[in-house]
Design a protein around this motif. Structure first.
Motif, mmCIF file in Angstrom:
data_model
loop_
_atom_site.group_PDB
_atom_site.id
_atom_site.type_symbol
_atom_site.label_atom_id
_atom_site.label_comp_id
_atom_site.label_asym_id
_atom_site.label_seq_id
_atom_site.Cartn_x
_atom_site.Cartn_y
_atom_site.Cartn_z
ATOM 1 N N MET A 1 16.405 -52.400 -11.674
ATOM 2 C CA MET A 1 16.158 -51.345 -10.509
ATOM 3 C C MET A 1 17.247 -49.965 -11.283
ATOM 4 N N ARG A 2 16.480 -48.688 -10.968
ATOM 5 C CA ARG A 2 17.210 -47.664 -11.305
ATOM 6 C C ARG A 2 18.323 -47.162 -10.410
ATOM 7 N N SER A 3 19.233 -46.633 -10.675
ATOM 8 C CA SER A 3 20.349 -46.240 -9.744
ATOM 9 C C SER A 3 19.780 -45.077 -9.007
ATOM 10 N N ALA A 4 20.000 -44.968 -7.770
ATOM 11 C CA ALA A 4 19.620 -43.997 -6.933
ATOM 12 C C ALA A 4 19.611 -42.549 -7.486
ATOM 13 N N LYS A 5 20.909 -42.369 -8.018
ATOM 14 C CA LYS A 5 21.446 -41.036 -8.550
ATOM 15 C C LYS A 5 20.353 -40.674 -9.546
ATOM 16 N N ASP A 6 19.881 -41.821 -10.367
ATOM 17 C CA ASP A 6 18.917 -41.518 -11.691
ATOM 18 C C ASP A 6 17.291 -41.160 -11.421
ATOM 19 N N PHE A 7 17.221 -41.502 -9.878
ATOM 20 C CA PHE A 7 15.776 -41.693 -9.564
ATOM 21 C C PHE A 7 14.911 -40.320 -9.997
ATOM 22 N N PHE A 8 15.580 -38.971 -9.763
ATOM 23 C CA PHE A 8 15.043 -38.016 -9.818
ATOM 24 C C PHE A 8 15.119 -37.257 -11.178
ATOM 25 N N THR A 9 15.636 -38.265 -12.194
ATOM 26 C CA THR A 9 15.749 -37.556 -13.558
ATOM 27 C C THR A 9 14.561 -37.849 -14.235
ATOM 28 N N PRO A 10 14.158 -36.883 -15.167
ATOM 29 C CA PRO A 10 12.984 -37.069 -15.916
ATOM 30 C C PRO A 10 12.979 -38.425 -16.969
ATOM 31 N N LEU A 11 12.187 -39.163 -17.149
ATOM 32 C CA LEU A 11 12.209 -40.425 -17.984
ATOM 33 C C LEU A 11 12.045 -40.247 -19.285
ATOM 34 N N ALA A 12 11.970 -38.640 -19.765
ATOM 35 C CA ALA A 12 11.788 -38.451 -21.075
ATOM 36 C C ALA A 12 12.227 -37.003 -21.377
ATOM 37 N N VAL A 13 13.048 -36.925 -22.534
ATOM 38 C CA VAL A 13 13.526 -35.518 -22.843
ATOM 39 C C VAL A 13 12.308 -34.269 -22.882
ATOM 40 N N GLY A 14 12.589 -33.421 -22.003
ATOM 41 C CA GLY A 14 11.512 -32.599 -21.934
ATOM 42 C C GLY A 14 10.246 -32.567 -21.105
ATOM 43 N N ALA A 15 10.432 -33.684 -20.356
ATOM 44 C CA ALA A 15 9.325 -34.170 -19.250
ATOM 45 C C ALA A 15 9.772 -33.436 -17.932
ATOM 46 N N PRO A 16 8.737 -32.892 -17.288
ATOM 47 C CA PRO A 16 8.926 -31.932 -16.105
ATOM 48 C C PRO A 16 9.976 -32.906 -15.086
ATOM 49 N N THR A 17 10.652 -32.163 -14.102
ATOM 50 C CA THR A 17 11.420 -32.918 -13.054
ATOM 51 C C THR A 17 10.620 -33.374 -12.157
ATOM 52 N N PRO A 18 10.976 -34.769 -11.826
ATOM 53 C CA PRO A 18 9.942 -35.390 -10.736
ATOM 54 C C PRO A 18 10.142 -34.783 -9.335
ATOM 55 N N LEU A 19 9.040 -34.647 -8.762
ATOM 56 C CA LEU A 19 9.251 -34.244 -7.146
ATOM 57 C C LEU A 19 9.856 -35.018 -6.452
ATOM 58 N N ARG A 20 10.558 -34.242 -5.241
ATOM 59 C CA ARG A 20 11.348 -34.896 -4.300
ATOM 60 C C ARG A 20 10.395 -35.389 -3.106
ATOM 61 N N GLU A 21 9.257 -34.350 -2.977
ATOM 62 C CA GLU A 21 8.365 -34.494 -1.956
ATOM 63 C C GLU A 21 6.901 -34.589 -2.422
ATOM 64 N N VAL A 22 6.179 -35.749 -2.147
ATOM 65 C CA VAL A 22 4.792 -35.581 -2.229
ATOM 66 C C VAL A 22 4.111 -34.315 -1.710
ATOM 67 N N PRO A 23 3.344 -33.695 -2.288
ATOM 68 C CA PRO A 23 2.772 -32.842 -1.651
ATOM 69 C C PRO A 23 1.435 -32.828 -0.635
ATOM 70 N N ALA A 24 1.510 -32.562 0.490
ATOM 71 C CA ALA A 24 0.646 -33.152 1.605
ATOM 72 C C ALA A 24 -0.391 -32.226 1.369
ATOM 73 N N ARG A 25 -1.111 -32.422 0.332
ATOM 74 C CA ARG A 25 -2.527 -31.598 0.072
ATOM 75 C C ARG A 25 -3.701 -32.568 1.186
ATOM 76 N N PRO A 26 -4.489 -31.722 1.678
ATOM 77 C CA PRO A 26 -5.824 -32.421 2.075
ATOM 78 C C PRO A 26 -6.320 -33.419 0.855
#
Ligand SMILES: CC(C)(COP(=O)(O)OP(=O)(O)OC[C@H]1O[C@@H](n2cnc3c(N)ncnc32)[C@H](O)[C@@H]1OP(=O)(O)O)[C@@H](O)C(=O)NCCC(=O)NCCSC(=O)C[C@H](O)C(=O)O
Ligand SMILES: [Mg+2]
Length: 360
Positions: A1-26
């Motif tokens: 299991m990943r540490s909560a602190k690392d959860f929003f860190t990109p999993l590859a160098v140069g990858a976009p930063t993960p979103l904190r909220e899923v966009p609520a698009r229809p």
């Protein structure tokens, strides 16, 4: 299991930063098409704007000999079609144990990753499947220079997947939602059905004998085969702030039962469904948009509740903080949908609907 602190860190160098909220698009309807089928593919431009999600399906329902054509067809469609602001483009890739999935992900992310909103992953068994896709997508996004992360949607279609549904929902910040895959799930569970979603006349309860007469006339009531799984899926998604969906309804001609199945899912908390045929699009739109009456009622409750505390009587019924919160769910959805859809905006603003607030 990943540490909560690392959860929003990109999993590859140069990858976009993960979103904190899923966009609520229809996403009331996720409309499936086979990109290797020229007739279906030719319908895509006219579906833009009339469906919330267009999904280029590469998995089941695409013949093995057409897998590569479907992948190439989707690349072509993604490049040549402007899906606008109100329609999303998703894909369903082949299953993770198939010979096609690696090329599906590599090709799509590299060639048209900037146009893809969500990758639907079939037959997800547990969080380890999401972790694999998560890392691979990060590597491919970095290579393609993408600036926005592609989200992941899991299909619940194995018994192990259902047993692990909470862990799947929380496996990655990429998780957008989960759909029920009733046909594969039925097979995996060894259910004795032969359909793609929907009910079964044999799954019923029967009224007790009247005056002990077991041979007399007794009413039967068909039950919902999918209630348990949908309810578990809805709870797992709500717990992790992602979106639950009903899946396919295979009896295209039975528009009445289709609407019932969709509505059960809507009432239980699902935000949308799959549509397999153009005939199902208007059904999904009708069912997954709140009715004018519900919006009017929700506005009256909101007005009557004032600062939101205490209890009031409205039309002979008690309303309090908890019913107000349900009404706010309806109103938030109505606002989100009307922002994209002038017809709904007009419906919800009509004198009967909008006037509700004044009546309270
Ligand atoms: C179900 C279909 C095979 C029916 O196709 P068809 O016999 O061609 O239907 P019609 O003649 O009524 O079609 C009328 C016209 O509409 C076009 N059409 C049909 N479907 C679509 C579509 N999805 N998108 C766009 N256009 C569509 C036809 O080409 C006709 O056009 P025209 O002749 O010019 O008037 C077919 O609808 C179909 O294949 N749908 C998709 C099926 C699919 O994606 N299945 C996979 C998802 S379900 C699943 O995988 C199970 C799940 O995973 C689980 O485990 O539960
Ligand atoms: Mg399936």
């Amino acid at each position: 299991m990943r540490s909560a602190k690392d959860f929003f860190t990109p999993l590859a160098v140069g990858a976009p930063t993960p979103l904190r909220e899923v966009p609520a698009r229809p996403s009331r309807m996720i409309h499936f098409f086979d990109p290797s089928n020229p007739k279906m593919a030719s319908k895509v431009p006219q579906l833009v704007g009339s469906v919330d999600v267009l999904l280029g399906n590469l998995e089941d329902a695409v013949k093995a000999e057409n897998k590569e054509a479907a992948r190439a067809g989707l690349v072509e469609i993604a490049r040549s079609t402007d899906v606008g602001e109100h329609t999303q483009l998703w894909t369903r890739v082949n299953s993770l144990d198939s010979p096609w999935v690696l090329d599906d992900l590599t090709t799509l992310v590299t060639e048209v990753g900037d146009r893809l909103d969500v990758v639907m992953v079939p037959k997800v068994q547990g969080p380890e499947d999401i972790h694999y896709v998560d890392r691979l997508l990060a590597q491919l996004e970095a290579r393609a220079g993408l600036t926005r992360p592609i989200l992941v949607h899991a299909i619940l279609e194995t018994a192990r997947g259902v047993a692990n549904v909470e862990a799947i929902a929380g496996a990655s910040p990429r998780m957008q939602g989960i759909s029920l895959g009733p046909a594969d799930l039925a097979a995996d569970r060894r259910m004795k059905t032969t359909r793609v979603g929907g009910g079964h006349p044999g799954y019923l309860v029967r009224q007790d004998p009247v005056a002990g007469d077991i041979s007399g006339e007794r009413a039967t009531y068909q039950q919902d085969l999918w209630h348990y799984t949908i309810a578990r899926m809805v709870d797992a998604c709500a717990m992790h702030g992602i979106f639950p969906y009903y899946g396919p309804f295979g009896d295209i001609a039975d528009v009445v039962a289709c609407e019932d199945q969709f509505r059960n899912a809507f009432l239980l908390g699902c935000v949308g469904t799959w549509t397999l045929h153009p005939a199902q699009i208007t059904i999904a739109k009708r069912v997954f948009s709140p009715s004018a009456e519900d919006v009017a009622h929700a506005r009256r409750v909101r007005a009557a509740m004032g600062d939101g505390t205490g209890a009031v009587m409205l039309d002979g019924k008690m309303e309090d903080d908890a019913s107000l919160k349900q009404c706010l769910v309806i109103l938030e959805l109505a606002d989100r949908l009307s922002a994209n859809d002038p017809e709904l905006a007009e419906l919800y603003a009509s004198p009967t609907t909008a006037g509700g607030e004044a009546d309270a």
